[in-house]
Design an enzyme around this catalytic site. Structure first.
Site, PDB file in Angstrom:
ATOM      1  N   HIS A 191       0.867  -1.186   0.000  1.00 37.99           N
ATOM      2  CA  HIS A 191       0.000   0.000   0.000  1.00 37.99           C
ATOM      3  C   HIS A 191       0.899   1.230   0.000  1.00 37.99           C
ATOM      4  O   HIS A 191       1.577   1.494   1.004  1.00 37.99           O
ATOM      5  CB  HIS A 191      -0.896   0.007   1.247  1.00 37.99           C
ATOM      6  CG  HIS A 191      -1.781  -1.191   1.317  1.00 37.99           C
ATOM      7  ND1 HIS A 191      -3.059  -1.206   0.804  1.00 37.99           N
ATOM      8  CD2 HIS A 191      -1.557  -2.442   1.797  1.00 37.99           C
ATOM      9  CE1 HIS A 191      -3.589  -2.407   0.977  1.00 37.99           C
ATOM     10  NE2 HIS A 191      -2.691  -3.181   1.579  1.00 37.99           N
ATOM     11  N   LYS A 222      -7.794  -6.611  -7.877  1.00 41.14           N
ATOM     12  CA  LYS A 222      -7.884  -6.965  -6.456  1.00 41.14           C
ATOM     13  C   LYS A 222      -9.333  -7.116  -6.029  1.00 41.14           C
ATOM     14  O   LYS A 222     -10.162  -6.237  -6.282  1.00 41.14           O
ATOM     15  CB  LYS A 222      -7.206  -5.862  -5.631  1.00 41.14           C
ATOM     16  CG  LYS A 222      -7.236  -6.070  -4.135  1.00 41.14           C
ATOM     17  CD  LYS A 222      -6.316  -7.200  -3.680  1.00 41.14           C
ATOM     18  CE  LYS A 222      -6.527  -7.562  -2.224  1.00 41.14           C
ATOM     19  NZ  LYS A 222      -5.740  -6.774  -1.311  1.00 41.14           N
TER      20      LYS A 222
END
Ligand code: NCD
Ligand code: ZN
Length: 355
Positions: free
Chosen positions: A19, A103
């Site tokens: 991230h 995702k």
């Protein structure tokens, strides 16, 4: 007694799950990932999530702009699947080389997953397209039902969602992200070749006791939450086994110290600054340093169908203490206050930089 190894030169690693955030946080944390890795699969759970090719291209530019020109770092972008995402957009972004994967966040499973998938049947058309074009599906594998115990949500997901999904899409490449249980290790190991898993450094180092050692310890809270010791042992076995189905994905997920320590603290561990050092510690403890390179630098690209990196890096035995706080500055000079994984601990290996 033979002398312990003093240095280890391996092929340049990649991070298959990170991230990098956006704005000031992106500027503060991207250099840490670029210093350790050549490429990284960048998670799309921004606000708003990255659901279009245009948004992914723009985000990729912001990542590049947050790094020095010579960093040589390649961000690999991912699409955030929603109930209503257009399969054609997914296919186009993959064909144009913008997206490396998509995702799947079950809605409500984790940070910024509110726009995620609420009913898996809704994304069947997208999954069919991805299967046809060979685009990997990356899964946050936890059910979200409040009545399922939080420590069981990954195992229940395998049974209720993942197994039937793989049956419906026999050719779909699937990565079960940041696995935390023996159940996942067994499932992935005995599954087909198109099923793999990433393993984080923190799930190799800590079990659930870490969150409660001497008080509530938000720095060890992440999702999926760390499980009991027998699961950690199974993860260490999988990571160091030399099985190509298990590879590196840090899930480095920075939140400011203030956000972690609030009454409703955010899930996520910031491990990017010493990620390789952290994995090296595990492989050394497991007497498997000879298996480190394949896990960090070979199995990931092979699964994704990407070339291995040509460059090399060197880890040196050089015990060093991890700072208890990192005060990273964004481009405007404002400080972002972060606690790195292993804060205050001494790590034996250190990545050689500047060569
Ligand atoms: C991640 C985040 O903060 O974005 N948090 C985490 O605990 N791992 C989201 C995720 O990967 O679940
Ligand atoms: Zn993540």
């Amino acid at each position: 007694m033979p002398q312990p190894l003093q240095q280890l030169t391996i092929r340049q690693p990649d991070d298959w799950h990170v991230h990098l955030r956006d704005g000031a946080m992106l500027q503060a944390v991207a250099p840490a990932t670029a210093a350790q890795f050549s490429r990284a699969i960048v998670m799309p759970n921004l606000r708003p999530p990255v659901t279009t090719v245009a948004a992914a291209s723009a985000y990729r530019e912001r990542i590049r702009a947050a790094l020095p020109d010579h960093s040589g770092f390649t961000p690999l972008m991912t699409a955030y699947l929603t109930d209503t995402i257009d399969p054609q957009e997914i296919e186009r972004g993959f064909a144009e080389g913008v997206w490396a994967a998509a995702k799947l966040y079950p809605a409500g499973a984790t940070t910024n997953s509110d726009s995620g998938v609420t009913a898996f049947a809704r994304i069947e058309p997208v999954l069919a397209v991805m299967e046809r074009i060979g685009m990997p599906l990356l899964i946050h594998g936890e059910v979200t039902d409040a009545e399922i115990d939080i420590f069981d949500r990954e195992a229940v997901f395998i049974e209720r969602v993942l197994e039937p999904l793989l049956q419906r899409h026999l050719g779909l490449k699937v990565v079960l992200e940041h696995i935390t249980t023996m159940d996942s290790v067994d499932f992935v190991r005995s599954g087909p070749a198109n099923l793999a898993a990433t393993i984080t450094p923190h799930h190799l180092h800590i079990n659930r006791n870490a969150m409660f050692a001497g008080g509530l310890r938000p720095d060890f809270y992440c999702l999926p939450v760390a499980k009991r010791e027998l699961h950690r042992i199974a993860l260490r076995g999988a990571a160091t086994s030399g099985n190509p189905k298990f590879f590196l994905g840090t899930d480095s997920a920075p939140h400011s110290r203030e956000a972690k320590e609030s009454a409703c603290g955010c899930a996520g561990i910031f491990n990017a600054p010493f990620a390789l050092e952290s994995y090296a510690a595990v492989f050394e403890q497991e007497k498997a340093l000879d298996k480190l390179e394949a896990f960090t630098s070979e199995f990931g690209p092979r699964f994704y169908g990407l070339p291995l990196n040509a460059g090399m890096i060197t880890l040196e035995r050089q015990p060093h203490e991890v700072p208890s706080r990192l005060h990273c500055n964004d481009a405007a000079g404002s400080a972002v206050n972060l606690v790195p994984f292993h804060a205050g601990e001494t790590l034996a290996w250190r990545l050689r930089t500047g060569t």
